[in-house]
Design a protein around this motif. Structure first.
Motif, PDB file in Angstrom:
ATOM      1  N   ASN A  41      10.879  55.859 103.731  1.00 37.97           N
ATOM      2  CA  ASN A  41      12.103  55.703 102.945  1.00 37.97           C
ATOM      3  C   ASN A  41      12.898  54.462 103.324  1.00 37.97           C
ATOM      4  N   GLU A  42      12.943  54.159 104.624  1.00 41.76           N
ATOM      5  CA  GLU A  42      13.826  53.104 105.104  1.00 41.76           C
ATOM      6  C   GLU A  42      13.132  51.764 105.327  1.00 41.76           C
ATOM      7  N   LEU A  43      11.807  51.778 105.511  1.00 41.15           N
ATOM      8  CA  LEU A  43      11.121  50.540 105.883  1.00 41.15           C
ATOM      9  C   LEU A  43      10.140  50.088 104.812  1.00 41.15           C
ATOM     10  N   ILE A  44       9.158  50.923 104.523  1.00 39.05           N
ATOM     11  CA  ILE A  44       8.120  50.517 103.570  1.00 39.05           C
ATOM     12  C   ILE A  44       8.702  50.316 102.177  1.00 39.05           C
ATOM     13  N   SER A  45       9.743  51.081 101.843  1.00 38.49           N
ATOM     14  CA  SER A  45      10.311  50.976 100.495  1.00 38.49           C
ATOM     15  C   SER A  45      11.058  49.670 100.262  1.00 38.49           C
ATOM     16  N   VAL A  46      11.401  48.924 101.333  1.00 38.58           N
ATOM     17  CA  VAL A  46      12.108  47.660 101.124  1.00 38.58           C
ATOM     18  C   VAL A  46      11.169  46.603 100.549  1.00 38.58           C
ATOM     19  N   VAL A  47       9.877  46.819 100.671  1.00 42.07           N
ATOM     20  CA  VAL A  47       8.893  45.947 100.034  1.00 42.07           C
ATOM     21  C   VAL A  47       8.267  46.752  98.893  1.00 42.07           C
ATOM     22  N   PRO A  48       8.737  46.558  97.676  1.00 41.93           N
ATOM     23  CA  PRO A  48       8.275  47.388  96.556  1.00 41.93           C
ATOM     24  C   PRO A  48       6.762  47.299  96.373  1.00 41.93           C
ATOM     25  N   GLN A  49       6.160  48.459  96.163  1.00 44.16           N
ATOM     26  CA  GLN A  49       4.726  48.533  95.926  1.00 44.16           C
ATOM     27  C   GLN A  49       4.459  48.658  94.418  1.00 44.16           C
ATOM     28  N   LEU A  50       3.459  47.949  93.938  1.00 40.94           N
ATOM     29  CA  LEU A  50       3.164  47.924  92.506  1.00 40.94           C
ATOM     30  C   LEU A  50       2.855  49.320  91.965  1.00 40.94           C
ATOM     31  N   ASP A  51       2.214  50.154  92.779  1.00 37.96           N
ATOM     32  CA  ASP A  51       1.842  51.489  92.310  1.00 37.96           C
ATOM     33  C   ASP A  51       3.044  52.316  91.890  1.00 37.96           C
ATOM     34  N   ASP A  52       4.222  51.999  92.434  1.00 39.40           N
ATOM     35  CA  ASP A  52       5.423  52.763  92.089  1.00 39.40           C
ATOM     36  C   ASP A  52       6.041  52.321  90.772  1.00 39.40           C
ATOM     37  N   TYR A  53       5.514  51.266  90.164  1.00 38.94           N
ATOM     38  CA  TYR A  53       6.122  50.730  88.949  1.00 38.94           C
ATOM     39  C   TYR A  53       5.101  50.577  87.821  1.00 38.94           C
ATOM     40  N   CYS A  80       2.962  51.888  84.497  1.00 39.44           N
ATOM     41  CA  CYS A  80       3.106  52.754  83.330  1.00 39.44           C
ATOM     42  C   CYS A  80       2.086  53.890  83.445  1.00 39.44           C
ATOM     43  N   PRO A  81       2.492  55.147  83.309  1.00 43.52           N
ATOM     44  CA  PRO A  81       1.561  56.267  83.450  1.00 43.52           C
ATOM     45  C   PRO A  81       0.494  56.341  82.357  1.00 43.52           C
ATOM     46  N   ILE A  82       0.639  55.519  81.309  1.00 44.18           N
ATOM     47  CA  ILE A  82      -0.329  55.559  80.204  1.00 44.18           C
ATOM     48  C   ILE A  82      -1.392  54.480  80.376  1.00 44.18           C
ATOM     49  N   CYS A  83      -0.982  53.220  80.533  1.00 44.20           N
ATOM     50  CA  CYS A  83      -1.944  52.118  80.619  1.00 44.20           C
ATOM     51  C   CYS A  83      -2.238  51.692  82.057  1.00 44.20           C
ATOM     52  N   PHE A  84      -1.465  52.200  83.018  1.00 42.87           N
ATOM     53  CA  PHE A  84      -1.642  51.895  84.442  1.00 42.87           C
ATOM     54  C   PHE A  84      -1.510  50.402  84.759  1.00 42.87           C
ATOM     55  N   ALA A  85      -0.762  49.693  83.918  1.00 39.24           N
ATOM     56  CA  ALA A  85      -0.335  48.329  84.238  1.00 39.24           C
ATOM     57  C   ALA A  85       1.156  48.390  84.521  1.00 39.24           C
ATOM     58  N   VAL A  86       1.732  47.275  84.979  1.00 38.93           N
ATOM     59  CA  VAL A  86       3.151  47.287  85.289  1.00 38.93           C
ATOM     60  C   VAL A  86       3.930  47.653  84.027  1.00 38.93           C
ATOM     61  N   ALA A  87       4.925  48.526  84.167  1.00 45.08           N
ATOM     62  CA  ALA A  87       5.671  49.060  83.009  1.00 45.08           C
ATOM     63  C   ALA A  87       6.705  48.028  82.546  1.00 45.08           C
ATOM     64  N   TYR A  88       6.229  47.037  81.779  1.00 47.91           N
ATOM     65  CA  TYR A  88       7.094  45.983  81.279  1.00 47.91           C
ATOM     66  C   TYR A  88       6.792  45.782  79.784  1.00 47.91           C
ATOM     67  N   TRP A  89       7.772  45.675  78.930  1.00 53.63           N
ATOM     68  CA  TRP A  89       9.163  46.019  79.074  1.00 53.63           C
ATOM     69  C   TRP A  89       9.346  47.518  79.348  1.00 53.63           C
ATOM     70  N   PRO A  90      10.222  47.862  80.313  1.00 55.39           N
ATOM     71  CA  PRO A  90      10.359  49.281  80.623  1.00 55.39           C
ATOM     72  C   PRO A  90      11.305  49.996  79.662  1.00 55.39           C
ATOM     73  N   VAL A  91      10.867  51.138  79.175  1.00 57.50           N
ATOM     74  CA  VAL A  91      11.688  51.980  78.302  1.00 57.50           C
ATOM     75  C   VAL A  91      11.907  53.313  79.016  1.00 57.50           C
ATOM     76  N   ARG A  92      13.175  53.671  79.193  1.00 53.21           N
ATOM     77  CA  ARG A  92      13.525  54.923  79.870  1.00 53.21           C
ATOM     78  C   ARG A  92      13.908  55.955  78.806  1.00 53.21           C
ATOM     79  N   LEU A  93      13.103  56.997  78.682  1.00 53.47           N
ATOM     80  CA  LEU A  93      13.372  58.051  77.702  1.00 53.47           C
ATOM     81  C   LEU A  93      14.515  58.947  78.176  1.00 53.47           C
ATOM     82  N   GLU A  94      14.981  59.821  77.303  1.00 49.98           N
ATOM     83  CA  GLU A  94      16.081  60.720  77.660  1.00 49.98           C
ATOM     84  C   GLU A  94      15.703  61.665  78.794  1.00 49.98           C
ATOM     85  N   CYS A  95      14.423  61.907  78.976  1.00 51.21           N
ATOM     86  CA  CYS A  95      13.962  62.764  80.077  1.00 51.21           C
ATOM     87  C   CYS A  95      13.872  61.987  81.380  1.00 51.21           C
TER      88      CYS A  95
END
Length: 450
Positions: free
Chosen positions: A341-353, A355-370
């Motif tokens: 939480n405090e150390l590794i997260s300061v260097v963002p990992q690509l896997d955390d960003y 898209c759950p559908i295409c598995f590429a970076v979620a750009y442009w990102p759209v945030r649904l109501e959920c």
């Protein structure tokens, strides 16, 4: 080699701080005290063989039964007094159960005679057939018409068992406090190191910082793959032992050296941070070893206590004392969670960003109501198919997404920390869009004029 000698050598060999060594479990002192306990029991006719025989017949409600309770009636769980209580058959004030040895029978007879002479019997002695809830089955037997014998509850006074558990309980509490102190120190170092890495790898600081950011990302990817102290995989889920952690830490360092990642750290503060990161893991490993050695010493001495007395305390003691660190064994898990939480997260990992559908970076990102986030391209294709539900939670929110659903803050974050992946995603979206317009034979290769 006897465990006492091995225990002392382990404390010296591992190079623990003097404060740690002085706080270690006093195994030799506990062994001497245990000898006093066994001698005291033997003088009362309650040697280990007699108690083992009585323990083996406790399932039979008509047999004599005993109960060894560590907590007693103490209200403070950190200051308990052991109680050895017998439930025996009596006839005219004489212990008659055949399973008692002559010396034990004489000893209990003397206790019974003393209690009969006392006008107000103490709380721990009862001359009636009503038993404690633990032995309610014996009460039913006593109420039987065929049973003419009375059942009496007698607490056997012991001295040295209380001394034994006072020493052990005090030392476990001291070790808990020491480990809590060390855990706080490591936690503070984790926070400071995370802040320093975050400052050194800010993309806005220039090309060197962006290069170091990418290198740290690779280092942390290897670190997560190593699962040095704790594994989340189904095959080996749980905390590592110190020997397993040593092997995994060695693998991590070998991978970093083979990929020459240290040479790619161009900023001096980043190189110093990597050295501090290794030292932090070494300190965590040393803490884990110290916990294991002392935990083993507690387990060994309790098993020895059971072997020499047949009182069966090895399972009851860890529950009674309620240790939060030494016996709980949660140091590695807690610190690994904080490091994530405090150390590794300061260097963002690509896997955390992704898209759950295409598995590429979620750009442009759209945030649904959920609150689930997807790349705009994937949501456009879903809406064209008439799909209305979120692919993750199945909430009916897809058709309500509009221009206000674009997450501009996240988009700026992705452009700053993942510029290469964002450019590739933009080009992939353009190619896919052009194929939809010009057909599947479309190619984005530059035109050549003959």
């Amino acid at each position: 080699m006897k465990f006492a000698q091995e225990f002392r050598k382990s404390l010296q060999r591992e190079g623990f701080p003097e404060k740690w060594v002085n706080s270690a479990v006093p195994y030799g002192q506990l062994k001497k005290c245990l000898k006093k306990v066994t001698n005291e029991l033997q003088e009362l006719g309650l040697d280990k063989d007699t108690l083992a025989q009585l323990a083996a017949t406790q399932k039979d409600p008509s047999a004599v039964a005993f109960h060894y309770n560590l907590d007693g009636k103490a209200t403070d769980s950190r200051r308990f007094r052991p109680r050895l209580t017998f439930f025996i058959h009596l006839a005219d004030g004489v212990a008659v159960d055949a399973k008692l040895t002559p010396s034990t029978r004489d000893f209990l007879k003397r206790i019974v005679s003393k209690t009969e002479e006392t006008p107000d019997p103490p709380e721990n002695v009862s001359s009636h057939a009503n038993l404690t809830p633990e032995f309610s089955s014996s009460d039913q037997v006593c109420s039987s018409e065929e049973e003419s014998l009375a059942v009496q509850k007698i607490e056997v006074p012991l001295v040295f068992d209380g001394e034994f558990f006072d020493i052990l309980q005090t030392d476990v509490s001291t070790l808990d406090a020491l480990q809590e102190e060390e855990q706080d120190k490591i936690g503070k170092e984790i926070v400071l190191l995370g802040q320093d890495i975050n400052i050194a790898t800010k993309p806005s600081k220039g090309r060197k910082a962006r290069g170091d950011l990418e290198t740290w990302r690779k280092i942390f990817e290897l670190y997560l793959d190593a699962r040095i102290f704790f594994s989340v995989l189904e095959t080996d889920h749980g905390a590592r032992t110190s020997s397993q952690a040593v092997e995994q830490l060695r693998w991590f360092q070998e991978q970093v050296l083979s990929k020459k990642l240290i040479h790619h750290l161009r900023i001096e503060n980043s190189r110093q941070a990597y050295t501090r990161f290794l030292n932090l893991n070494a300190l965590l490993l040393q803490t884990l070893k110290f916990q294991e050695i002392n935990n083993l010493a507690v387990t060994k001495i309790l098993k020895k206590f059971d072997k020499r007395t047949s009182l069966g305390v090895s399972r009851a003691f860890p529950v009674t004392i309620r240790s939060n660190h030494l016996l709980a064994g949660s140091v590695a898990k807690d610190l690994c969670a904080q490091m994530s939480n405090e150390l590794i997260s300061v260097v963002p990992q690509l896997d955390d960003y992704l898209c759950p559908i295409c598995f590429a970076v979620a750009y442009w990102p759209v945030r649904l109501e959920c609150t689930h986030i997807f790349c705009s391209r994937c949501l456009v294709k879903m809406s064209r198919k008439g799909e209305r539900f979120c692919p993750l939670c199945r909430a009916d929110v897809l058709m309500r997404a509009g221009p206000e659903s674009f997450d501009n803050t996240r988009a700026a974050f992705l452009r700053e920390y993942f510029p290469k992946e964002v450019k590739e995603k933009v080009r992939a979206n353009e190619r896919e869009r052009n194929r939809e317009i010009f057909g599947p034979d479309y190619s984005d290769s530059p035109c050549s004029v003959m």
